[in-house]
Design a protein around this motif. Sequence first.
Motif, mmCIF file in Angstrom:
data_model
loop_
_atom_site.group_PDB
_atom_site.id
_atom_site.type_symbol
_atom_site.label_atom_id
_atom_site.label_comp_id
_atom_site.label_asym_id
_atom_site.label_seq_id
_atom_site.Cartn_x
_atom_site.Cartn_y
_atom_site.Cartn_z
ATOM 1 N N UNK A 51 58.875 9.525 -63.539
ATOM 2 C CA UNK A 51 57.421 9.391 -63.553
ATOM 3 C C UNK A 51 56.979 7.970 -63.259
ATOM 4 N N UNK A 52 57.712 6.999 -63.782
ATOM 5 C CA UNK A 52 57.384 5.597 -63.540
ATOM 6 C C UNK A 52 57.678 5.214 -62.096
ATOM 7 N N UNK A 53 58.870 5.580 -61.616
ATOM 8 C CA UNK A 53 59.275 5.231 -60.247
ATOM 9 C C UNK A 53 58.357 5.884 -59.213
ATOM 10 N N UNK A 54 57.941 7.112 -59.470
ATOM 11 C CA UNK A 54 57.089 7.826 -58.519
ATOM 12 C C UNK A 54 55.622 7.441 -58.634
ATOM 13 N N UNK A 55 55.290 6.603 -59.600
ATOM 14 C CA UNK A 55 53.919 6.146 -59.753
ATOM 15 C C UNK A 55 53.018 7.087 -60.521
ATOM 16 N N UNK A 56 53.560 8.134 -61.105
ATOM 17 C CA UNK A 56 52.761 9.085 -61.866
ATOM 18 C C UNK A 56 52.477 8.593 -63.282
ATOM 19 N N UNK A 57 53.303 7.657 -63.758
ATOM 20 C CA UNK A 57 53.132 7.095 -65.098
ATOM 21 C C UNK A 57 53.206 5.574 -64.997
ATOM 22 N N UNK A 58 52.536 4.904 -65.925
ATOM 23 C CA UNK A 58 52.549 3.449 -65.938
ATOM 24 C C UNK A 58 53.792 2.939 -66.652
ATOM 25 N N UNK A 59 54.349 1.866 -66.148
ATOM 26 C CA UNK A 59 55.455 1.187 -66.819
ATOM 27 C C UNK A 59 54.856 0.177 -67.789
ATOM 28 N N UNK A 60 55.171 0.329 -69.062
ATOM 29 C CA UNK A 60 54.704 -0.610 -70.070
ATOM 30 C C UNK A 60 55.904 -1.110 -70.861
#
Length: 104
Positions: A74-83
């Motif tokens: 999800x993070x790599x694909x841009x669907x989720x934010x990396x925090x």
Amino acid sequence: MEWAVLVVSGMLEAVWAAALSASRGFSKRGPTILFGVALMASMAGLGYAMTAIPTGTAYAVWVGIGATLTALWGIVSGQERATVARGLLLLLLIVSVIGLRVFA
């Protein structure tokens, strides 16, 4: 051998979760087929691993691997934010899975 199969099965859990999302409610053929194949292979591998690994340990490791890889996808694909918080919690999950392998 059972541990290797369990790790691959956990990885396949992430594949079927991502494919399920990409299928858009099973309306897209390719992701839907990938979902079904990955789901069956993942479950078969989990079942095989449970012949030698206790159920609770096997399931926790399987879910932990799948959840971690799905979140990373999800993070790599841009669907989720990396925090930072998300990263630390995923690291804790990874350490927990390794701990179950070492101490199980």
